[in-house]
Motif scaffolding. Structure first.
Motif, short mmCIF file in Angstrom:
data_model
loop_
_atom_site.label_atom_id
_atom_site.label_comp_id
_atom_site.label_asym_id
_atom_site.label_seq_id
_atom_site.Cartn_x
_atom_site.Cartn_y
_atom_site.Cartn_z
N PRO A 1 2.87 6.98 9.80
CA PRO A 1 2.64 7.16 11.47
C PRO A 1 1.39 6.43 11.75
O PRO A 1 0.38 6.35 11.19
CB PRO A 1 2.75 8.31 11.71
CG PRO A 1 2.18 9.29 10.50
CD PRO A 1 2.78 8.32 9.40
N ASP B 1 7.48 -0.72 -2.98
CA ASP B 1 7.40 0.55 -2.76
C ASP B 1 6.10 0.76 -1.62
O ASP B 1 5.99 1.72 -0.75
CB ASP B 1 7.11 1.74 -4.08
CG ASP B 1 8.47 1.50 -4.64
OD1 ASP B 1 9.68 1.25 -4.10
OD2 ASP B 1 8.49 1.82 -5.77
N ALA C 1 6.65 -0.29 1.75
CA ALA C 1 7.52 0.74 2.44
C ALA C 1 6.88 2.06 2.78
O ALA C 1 7.10 2.33 4.04
CB ALA C 1 8.80 1.20 1.59
N ARG C 2 5.97 2.40 2.16
CA ARG C 2 5.02 3.62 2.53
C ARG C 2 4.27 3.37 3.62
O ARG C 2 4.05 4.10 4.50
CB ARG C 2 4.29 4.05 1.30
CG ARG C 2 4.95 4.74 0.13
CD ARG C 2 4.33 5.58 -0.59
NE ARG C 2 3.34 4.71 -1.58
CZ ARG C 2 3.87 3.99 -2.65
NH1 ARG C 2 5.01 4.07 -3.20
NH2 ARG C 2 2.94 3.27 -3.34
N ARG C 3 3.54 2.10 3.56
CA ARG C 3 2.62 1.71 4.58
C ARG C 3 3.38 1.58 5.98
O ARG C 3 3.07 1.93 7.19
CB ARG C 3 2.14 0.26 4.33
CG ARG C 3 1.03 0.49 3.25
CD ARG C 3 0.26 -0.60 3.47
NE ARG C 3 0.80 -1.84 2.87
CZ ARG C 3 1.02 -2.56 1.76
NH1 ARG C 3 0.51 -1.96 0.87
NH2 ARG C 3 1.68 -3.73 1.53
N ALA C 4 4.97 1.07 5.80
CA ALA C 4 5.48 0.95 7.14
C ALA C 4 6.22 2.20 7.77
O ALA C 4 6.18 2.42 8.95
CB ALA C 4 6.98 0.13 6.88
N ARG C 5 6.39 3.35 6.75
CA ARG C 5 6.57 4.81 7.21
C ARG C 5 5.43 5.39 7.79
O ARG C 5 5.69 6.46 8.39
CB ARG C 5 7.54 5.35 6.14
CG ARG C 5 8.94 4.74 5.89
CD ARG C 5 9.56 5.76 4.95
NE ARG C 5 8.73 5.99 3.70
CZ ARG C 5 9.06 5.39 2.60
NH1 ARG C 5 10.23 4.51 2.44
NH2 ARG C 5 8.56 5.91 1.57
#
Length: 330
Positions: free
Chosen positions: A321, A312, A315-319
């Protein structure tokens, strides 16, 4: 006048009565001697009144009778000492002459033992194996200052090993055979030892020039050396262990810094050669891998909850901006 012509010429001594009196006196004396010589018994009450009275009377009498014997013995000893004084004096002189070499030998052995004890008390940190050797010959001249030692390769001595006495560093080994090694003194013109000043930790080079006080050259730092500073081996280059005492700094008449060697305080006839190779021999592989580094266990595998949490977060770091940098306003 004869005894028979005097007033006692008509005196008659009966032999029978005389013999009887002598026998009675002898019996009484025998009884007294038996009583006096009777052995003591274990019980304390065996010492009766009769024995006590006899001892009390016999003590002074025996003392008086023994006095002539003691006086005669003392007089005999005095006369013998007087007449035999010359022979006794000769005997004592001969005995003293025999003991003088043993006395000198005992004094020499005492000094050697004291030096051995001082040398055996030397310890290095970390500990380094040592071999005791004796100087068997000397080469001394305007340019050469070297010694031959009676310890060689058979005892583990190698070229480059430092040699010390009970006061400090003497030199280093430059040549080795099976049972003999050659030691170059610090005062030799070809001697070069990296050293440090104990007070300031400044590095320098100790160079021999044939004199009794080698020079300090290439001293690093202004005011790094003062008179009386202790000079030690620095260990730079790995040829010598660090911290061996060498001497104290002093100003020479030419203005250069020189070192008064500690080893000059005593004779250099017994030395100890440090069987030093390099700093790698001072640390064992086991100590390099000792705990806590080698004792730490590997990290455990993450649990299922930890795997989900890690996913998780990724994923947050990838989304998220990516911020665009803003330049200065034109």
């Amino acid at each position: 006048m004869a005894f028979r012509d005097g007033p006692f010429e008509s005196l008659k001594v009966p032999l029978a009565w005389t013999a009887a009196v002598v026998v009675v006196v002898a019996i009484i004396a025998s009884i007294l001697m038996i009583v006096a010589d009777r052995r003591h018994e274990a019980a304390g009450d065996s010492y009766g009144a009769a024995r006590a009275g006899f001892d009390a009377g016999a003590g002074p009498v025996n003392g008086v009778l023994a006095w002539p014997v003691r006086w005669t013995g003392a007089a005999t000893d005095y006369i013998k000492g007087y007449f035999f004084a010359v022979s006794e004096n000769r005997r004592l002189r001969a005995q003293l002459a025999e003991l003088e070499p043993w006395r000198d030998q005992a004094i020499a052995l005492k000094n050697v033992n004291a030096r051995y004890e001082a040398m055996l008390g030397l310890r290095t940190e970390p500990p380094v194996a040592m071999a005791t050797a004796r100087s068997i010959s000397e080469s001394r001249g305007p340019f050469v200052n070297a010694r031959l030692l009676d310890a060689g390769a058979s005892r583990g001595v190698r070229a480059g090993n430092p040699a010390i006495n009970e006061h400090g560093l003497v030199g280093r080994v430059i040549g080795v055979s099976g049972g003999v090694s050659r030691m170059l003194l610090l005062t030799d013109v070809s001697s070069r030892i990296p050293v440090l000043v104990d007070r300031t930790d400044a590095r320098a080079m100790l160079s021999g020039d044939g004199s009794g006080n080698p020079r300090l050259e290439f001293v690093r730092g202004v005011g790094a050396v003062q008179p009386g500073d202790r000079i030690l081996t620095s260990g730079d280059g790995g040829g010598l262990p660090r911290g061996l005492p060498i001497g104290v700094a002093a100003r020479g008449i030419d203005g250069s810094w020189r070192v008064k060697l500690f080893s000059d305080r005593g004779a250099i006839d017994y030395v100890r050669v440090l069987l030093f190779q390099d700093f790698g021999q001072l640390v064992t592989p086991e100590s390099l891998n000792a705990p806590p580094l080698a004792g730490l266990p590997t990290a455990p595998a993450p649990s299922a909850e930890a795997v989900v949490a890690i996913g998780d977060a990724a994923a947050r770091r990838a989304r998220a901006p990516t911020p665009t940098p803003t330049g200065p306003a034109e």
